[in-house]
Design a protein around this motif. Sequence first.
Motif, mmCIF file in Angstrom:
data_model
loop_
_atom_site.group_PDB
_atom_site.id
_atom_site.type_symbol
_atom_site.label_atom_id
_atom_site.label_comp_id
_atom_site.label_asym_id
_atom_site.label_seq_id
_atom_site.Cartn_x
_atom_site.Cartn_y
_atom_site.Cartn_z
ATOM 1 N N GLU B 196 64.018 14.643 -5.989
ATOM 2 C CA GLU B 196 64.850 14.323 -4.826
ATOM 3 C C GLU B 196 64.178 13.238 -3.996
ATOM 4 O O GLU B 196 64.832 12.311 -3.524
ATOM 5 C CB GLU B 196 65.059 15.575 -3.969
ATOM 6 C CG GLU B 196 65.958 16.623 -4.603
ATOM 7 C CD GLU B 196 67.409 16.178 -4.720
ATOM 8 O OE1 GLU B 196 67.958 15.660 -3.731
ATOM 9 O OE2 GLU B 196 67.993 16.333 -5.811
ATOM 10 N N THR B 197 62.875 13.391 -3.802
ATOM 11 C CA THR B 197 62.127 12.347 -3.093
ATOM 12 C C THR B 197 60.823 12.077 -3.823
ATOM 13 O O THR B 197 60.202 12.998 -4.382
ATOM 14 C CB THR B 197 61.767 12.769 -1.645
ATOM 15 O OG1 THR B 197 61.186 14.075 -1.689
ATOM 16 C CG2 THR B 197 62.983 12.816 -0.746
ATOM 17 N N VAL B 198 60.443 10.818 -3.831
ATOM 18 C CA VAL B 198 59.148 10.447 -4.402
ATOM 19 C C VAL B 198 58.347 9.759 -3.304
ATOM 20 O O VAL B 198 58.854 8.856 -2.632
ATOM 21 C CB VAL B 198 59.307 9.490 -5.602
ATOM 22 C CG1 VAL B 198 57.931 9.077 -6.126
ATOM 23 C CG2 VAL B 198 60.112 10.155 -6.717
ATOM 24 N N VAL B 199 57.137 10.218 -3.115
ATOM 25 C CA VAL B 199 56.270 9.607 -2.108
ATOM 26 C C VAL B 199 55.061 8.993 -2.807
ATOM 27 O O VAL B 199 54.814 9.241 -3.994
ATOM 28 C CB VAL B 199 55.810 10.644 -1.050
ATOM 29 C CG1 VAL B 199 56.994 11.161 -0.256
ATOM 30 C CG2 VAL B 199 55.051 11.791 -1.699
ATOM 31 N N GLU B 200 54.342 8.179 -2.062
ATOM 32 C CA GLU B 200 53.147 7.535 -2.599
ATOM 33 C C GLU B 200 52.171 8.613 -3.083
ATOM 34 O O GLU B 200 51.713 8.582 -4.212
ATOM 35 C CB GLU B 200 52.515 6.698 -1.470
ATOM 36 C CG GLU B 200 51.414 5.783 -1.910
ATOM 37 C CD GLU B 200 51.901 4.683 -2.852
ATOM 38 O OE1 GLU B 200 53.044 4.203 -2.684
ATOM 39 O OE2 GLU B 200 51.147 4.322 -3.772
ATOM 40 N N ARG B 201 51.896 9.541 -2.190
ATOM 41 C CA ARG B 201 50.988 10.633 -2.539
ATOM 42 C C ARG B 201 51.379 11.867 -1.728
ATOM 43 O O ARG B 201 51.486 11.804 -0.514
ATOM 44 C CB ARG B 201 49.553 10.233 -2.220
ATOM 45 C CG ARG B 201 48.547 11.264 -2.675
ATOM 46 C CD ARG B 201 47.149 10.763 -2.531
ATOM 47 N NE ARG B 201 46.777 9.918 -3.670
ATOM 48 C CZ ARG B 201 45.568 9.951 -4.224
ATOM 49 N NH1 ARG B 201 44.642 10.738 -3.746
ATOM 50 N NH2 ARG B 201 45.275 9.176 -5.234
ATOM 51 N N LEU B 202 51.611 12.987 -2.428
ATOM 52 C CA LEU B 202 52.000 14.222 -1.736
ATOM 53 C C LEU B 202 50.839 14.742 -0.901
ATOM 54 O O LEU B 202 49.693 14.754 -1.363
ATOM 55 C CB LEU B 202 52.391 15.301 -2.761
ATOM 56 C CG LEU B 202 53.801 15.223 -3.339
ATOM 57 C CD1 LEU B 202 53.922 16.172 -4.533
ATOM 58 C CD2 LEU B 202 54.852 15.573 -2.294
ATOM 59 N N GLU B 203 51.142 15.125 0.303
ATOM 60 C CA GLU B 203 50.119 15.773 1.127
ATOM 61 C C GLU B 203 50.456 17.250 1.217
ATOM 62 O O GLU B 203 51.543 17.620 1.637
ATOM 63 C CB GLU B 203 50.087 15.150 2.514
ATOM 64 C CG GLU B 203 49.419 13.794 2.476
ATOM 65 C CD GLU B 203 49.311 13.153 3.840
ATOM 66 O OE1 GLU B 203 49.258 13.894 4.841
ATOM 67 O OE2 GLU B 203 49.315 11.916 3.882
ATOM 68 N N MET B 204 49.537 18.084 0.790
ATOM 69 C CA MET B 204 49.817 19.521 0.724
ATOM 70 C C MET B 204 48.760 20.298 1.479
ATOM 71 O O MET B 204 47.618 19.868 1.588
ATOM 72 C CB MET B 204 49.765 20.007 -0.726
ATOM 73 C CG MET B 204 50.589 19.207 -1.697
ATOM 74 S SD MET B 204 50.452 19.941 -3.341
ATOM 75 C CE MET B 204 50.852 18.523 -4.352
ATOM 76 N N ASP B 205 49.181 21.466 1.951
ATOM 77 C CA ASP B 205 48.177 22.450 2.368
ATOM 78 C C ASP B 205 48.159 23.543 1.292
ATOM 79 O O ASP B 205 48.893 23.456 0.304
ATOM 80 C CB ASP B 205 48.479 22.994 3.770
ATOM 81 C CG ASP B 205 49.838 23.640 3.859
ATOM 82 O OD1 ASP B 205 50.376 24.071 2.814
ATOM 83 O OD2 ASP B 205 50.398 23.715 4.970
ATOM 84 N N ALA B 206 47.332 24.546 1.504
ATOM 85 C CA ALA B 206 47.161 25.541 0.438
ATOM 86 C C ALA B 206 48.473 26.230 0.088
ATOM 87 O O ALA B 206 48.740 26.525 -1.085
ATOM 88 C CB ALA B 206 46.111 26.568 0.847
ATOM 89 N N SER B 207 49.345 26.473 1.070
ATOM 90 C CA SER B 207 50.574 27.204 0.744
ATOM 91 C C SER B 207 51.592 26.302 0.046
ATOM 92 O O SER B 207 52.292 26.753 -0.859
ATOM 93 C CB SER B 207 51.167 27.864 1.993
ATOM 94 O OG SER B 207 51.511 26.884 2.929
ATOM 95 N N THR B 208 51.676 25.029 0.420
ATOM 96 C CA THR B 208 52.609 24.149 -0.298
ATOM 97 C C THR B 208 52.082 23.822 -1.697
ATOM 98 O O THR B 208 52.859 23.664 -2.639
ATOM 99 C CB THR B 208 52.900 22.842 0.472
ATOM 100 O OG1 THR B 208 51.678 22.274 0.907
ATOM 101 C CG2 THR B 208 53.821 23.075 1.641
ATOM 102 N N ALA B 209 50.773 23.769 -1.844
ATOM 103 C CA ALA B 209 50.198 23.455 -3.159
ATOM 104 C C ALA B 209 50.600 24.505 -4.203
ATOM 105 O O ALA B 209 50.691 24.204 -5.395
ATOM 106 C CB ALA B 209 48.682 23.359 -3.068
#
Lengths: 269, 291
Positions: B196-209
């Motif tokens: 749906e979306t592409v970003v340069e680099r995903l930024e995640m925290d532990a729960s989104t990872a």
Amino acid sequence: MNKPEFSLAELMIVAASEAWRNNGELLASGLGIIPRLAASLAKLTHSPELLMTDSEAYLVEEPIPVGPRGDYVPKYAGYMPFERVFDCVWHGRRHAMVGPTQIDRWAQTNLSVVGDYKKPKVAMLGVRGLPGNSINHRNSFFVPSHSAKVFVADEVDMVSGVGFKPERWGPGMRHDLMGIGVAVTDLCVMDWKGPDNAPRVVSLHPGVDFELVQERTGFPLLKADDLAETRHPTTDQLALIQRLDPHNLRAKQLKGNPAGIRTTEEVRA
Amino acid sequence: MNKLMTVADVVGQLRDGMTIGFGGWGPRRKPMAIVREILRSDVKDLTVVAYGGPEVGMLCAAGKVRKLIFGFATMDAIPLEPYFRKARQAGTLDVMELDEGLFQWGLKAAAMRLPFLPARAGLATDVLTHNPELKTIASPYADGEVLLAMPALNLDVAFVHVNCADRLGNTLITGHDAYFDQHFARAAQQCFVSAETVVERLEMDASTARLSTFERSLVTGVVEAPLGAHPTYCGPEYGWDLQHLKAYSDSAGEEGGWQRYLETYVNCSDADYLERNGGAERISGLPLPIF
């Protein structure tokens, strides 16, 4: 006290909920509106120990009402995506009620095709989870329109779910993990607890006689020793069903939404 | 590292006769933007491996499928997939019909580079009768139990649609169920992801990872495809388009229906596609299904 009025769908929900009585702590899966309401009713009444999902990806400790939920917030109790459902199936602690297209005298089921496999007259969904469910845990059946098209005279056209036909089981295969519960139809409740797992009629819905069930079934049926009329829903059960199905989706599950109490003529019509 | 590609680049990798798998489940999170590009291509004789939804029906209708490996084909709210049924009932489709858990087992075997995995599902059913290539095996241990040896479902290519990805090939599935996409990715020689979306680099925290279900090392290419699962469900962004699915389903019963569907929804630009479905705003506002 006046006896409550009820629909055939409500009678079937109550009858189907009995399938999960004394099952212990396992995942109750009712596929379709009536089986799902039945499992939910079982959990709210006689079997609170049952596990249940929101029909998508989460376990819930309180059965979720069917249809649009308004501001109802599910009470989640855990995560149960499809992958974990399969783990649960293969582990065996589940009892599902499913609606196969065909069922035979051996309790084998079909959800794949009607007619020749290579060039079927009717292609349905595919075997889905029937092979795995049926060999690993107990299954019950929901049949909204009892006829010899569903309860077929010979073997089902494509055996998707296993049953009691000995010739199907090769040496060394384990068939002790499977279990057949009941079939709840618009005419009666059946099980496969006759001699050598022969199919039997356990209870008849109001206005239905055994001869009619036999006429509309492709294979011979036995009468259970304690063959009786299917128990009527109580006022309390009807109130719970109403709460679980506030939009009355149950009224759309059976053609014409018949009344629960019918005369023999109405049933035969 | 930049794995960004176009749908045309991705479909350009396909060759006749390949075995290709699709992530998602029925009418849920299917990589439909890629499917439409396959429909526009010349590629043929495909073996399609899927928990089937409309992608299976469309590829069948377009005559692209030589063999289907499946456990079901359905659109949930519309239970029967019309073009799958047509192909199946015409007797022209070669099928390997599997239990849906057994299907997963085949993907897992491929993912673990094993020739097969043992299972009970399928024994004593016609899954064995109609798939003579499926063999049984006796347990080498004292129990001696006879089991089905589910062969690895090795894929040439897997296609998966996710909610977000980055150019490195990291992905996040933010919907309620990741289905079996990670096994598809691992069972394939190459996995292409639309997002749906592409970003340069995903930024995640532990729960989104935790919402990343497979490694970027499995991902060959990433396609930016906003609303790319339409008309299927892509929670939490948008629900399935029942109006579209119904029209698609009805088209199967109409004279020249498939041709009209192709002309309206496939042989057109992305902008036309959106407009013909009521615009991006309508699609992104499609209500999530209630199960």
